[in-house]
Enzyme design. Sequence first.
Site, PDB file in Angstrom:
ATOM      1  N   CYS A 167     -15.030   1.642  -0.021  1.00 10.22           N
ATOM      2  CA  CYS A 167     -13.665   1.617   0.507  1.00 10.22           C
ATOM      3  C   CYS A 167     -13.626   1.657   2.043  1.00 10.22           C
ATOM      4  O   CYS A 167     -14.177   2.568   2.654  1.00 10.22           O
ATOM      5  CB  CYS A 167     -12.919   2.830  -0.064  1.00 10.22           C
ATOM      6  SG  CYS A 167     -11.344   3.150   0.732  1.00 10.22           S
ATOM      7  N   ARG A 192       0.855  -1.189   0.000  1.00  7.33           N
ATOM      8  CA  ARG A 192       0.000   0.000   0.000  1.00  7.33           C
ATOM      9  C   ARG A 192       0.890   1.238   0.000  1.00  7.33           C
ATOM     10  O   ARG A 192       1.854   1.319   0.748  1.00  7.33           O
ATOM     11  CB  ARG A 192      -0.905  -0.009   1.242  1.00  7.33           C
ATOM     12  CG  ARG A 192      -2.017   1.013   1.198  1.00  7.33           C
ATOM     13  CD  ARG A 192      -3.002   0.776   2.334  1.00  7.33           C
ATOM     14  NE  ARG A 192      -3.770  -0.453   2.151  1.00  7.33           N
ATOM     15  CZ  ARG A 192      -4.797  -0.574   1.321  1.00  7.33           C
ATOM     16  NH1 ARG A 192      -5.196   0.432   0.603  1.00  7.33           N
ATOM     17  NH2 ARG A 192      -5.429  -1.722   1.217  1.00  7.33           N
TER      18      ARG A 192
HETATM   19  N1  LIG Z   1      -3.698   5.185   2.900  1.00  9.86           N
HETATM   20  C1  LIG Z   1      -4.929   5.399   2.315  1.00  9.86           C
HETATM   21  C2  LIG Z   1      -5.386   4.206   1.485  1.00  9.86           C
HETATM   22  C3  LIG Z   1      -6.641   4.499   0.728  1.00  9.86           C
HETATM   23  C4  LIG Z   1      -6.889   3.487  -0.392  1.00  9.86           C
HETATM   24  O1  LIG Z   1      -6.114   2.553  -0.610  1.00  9.86           O
HETATM   25  N2  LIG Z   1      -8.026   3.656  -1.109  1.00  9.86           N
HETATM   26  C5  LIG Z   1      -8.343   2.794  -2.239  1.00  9.86           C
HETATM   27  C6  LIG Z   1      -9.776   2.268  -2.160  1.00  9.86           C
HETATM   28  S1  LIG Z   1     -10.056   1.114  -0.890  1.00  9.86           S
HETATM   29  C7  LIG Z   1      -8.353   3.590  -3.537  1.00  9.86           C
HETATM   30  O2  LIG Z   1      -8.867   4.696  -3.596  1.00  9.86           O
HETATM   31  N3  LIG Z   1      -7.806   3.011  -4.602  1.00  9.86           N
HETATM   32  C8  LIG Z   1      -7.884   3.608  -5.921  1.00  9.86           C
HETATM   33  C9  LIG Z   1      -6.753   3.206  -6.807  1.00  9.86           C
HETATM   34  O3  LIG Z   1      -5.814   2.603  -6.328  1.00  9.86           O
HETATM   35  O4  LIG Z   1      -6.838   3.521  -8.005  1.00  9.86           O
HETATM   36  C10 LIG Z   1      -5.916   5.748   3.423  1.00  9.86           C
HETATM   37  O5  LIG Z   1      -6.053   4.969   4.378  1.00  9.86           O
HETATM   38  O6  LIG Z   1      -6.483   6.811   3.345  1.00  9.86           O
END
Ligand SMILES: N[C@@H](CCC(=O)N[C@@H](CS)C(=O)NCC(=O)O)C(=O)O
Length: 369
Positions: A45, A14
Amino acid sequence: MSKQWASRDGSFKRQVSKFQEIISPDHPVFKPAKGRYWLYVSLACPWAHRTLLTRALKGLTSVIGVSVVHWHLDNKGWRFLPIDEATLEMANQKNLYKDKAGGIVGALSDKSSPVGKVPNDSARLFVDGTFDPNEHAQRLSDLYYKADPEYDARFTVPVLWDTKLKAIVSNESAQIIRVLNSGVLDEVAGDEATKLDLVPKELESQIDEFNSWVYDNINNGVYKAGFAESAEIYEKEVTNVFQHLDKVEGILKQKYETLKSKYKGLDEVLSRYFTVGEQLTEADVRLYTTIVRFDPVYVQHFKCNLNTIRDGYPFIHLWLRNLYWNYDAFRHTTDFDHIKLHYTRSHSRINPLGLTPLGPSPDIKPLRD
Ligand SMILES: N[C@@H](CCC(=O)N[C@@H](CS)C(=O)NCC(=O)O)C(=O)O
């Protein structure tokens, strides 16, 4: 910063969030104000869900508006729904973004019909998502580029946006919920502020300790199992997830038995039945957003199927249902349709045909069966 989810050895990584400012009277730029800040979220999410929950629990729904992206994440990232002038005016009049679930009225209704036949390009406004009334962005990426034209990482939700300076305050959920909890917006929220403290000083170190292993092994653990690209990594990660669910189960069992010996009725027990201390804290908020997705999605989609919460973890199951059924903020911000549709349709490497499983039914069981 890498744009890839998986590293060379096939394990899930991540990314570190790029924007990490806070709102505070002492901050040189981001001062507390009503209506100035906006949350961009996905109801699917778990990280964004933390921020919606905290906003609702703190009584900040009229201080910070919300836009909800379409549940379908495609190769250009998250998108908003298109809107015409008349609908925009209606939305403004009804203050729809002030709704607890960010204007998704569907989240408040009883939806028992299967969602599997909904196409990915479905554009039901306020059901599949909402629009961006601030910048009229079509994509979440438009906002990232407005904030930083050189941005070169993933366009993730949640985003805490400053409508005045057209800047991203933070795109890190752990930090956003601490800002919302800090009380800096309580004054502008007036009577609506609940003043609930999700991180009381006397429990802070216990909450931090609980969060740190829950994050790595459960919140992020299900992703590490689900996105693993080798059997070896998958098996290691899925085993680890369940070992830590066992640990939570043990903590909650002990909590329940202690409360049961002190209080007579189930309601008295449940009103104190939380992971840390005897009150609702951030530890519950952060664990909830993973556990409520577990049976509907993580069991099949991320192959976390050594057991289910409903059949294998009676104490976690009771804790989950207590939060969902007894607290409006938890129920109103949980949208099982967005959750199921997003995961099953957006990760084409995991589920190439994009078929959405019918079960489990129900998405969550009643408090008392
Ligand atoms: N570190 C971030 C992680 C957020 C995250 O991973 N969000 C994902 C959805 S669960 C996202 O928006 N992914 C879109 C992408 O990777 O294109 C937090 O906790 O705010």
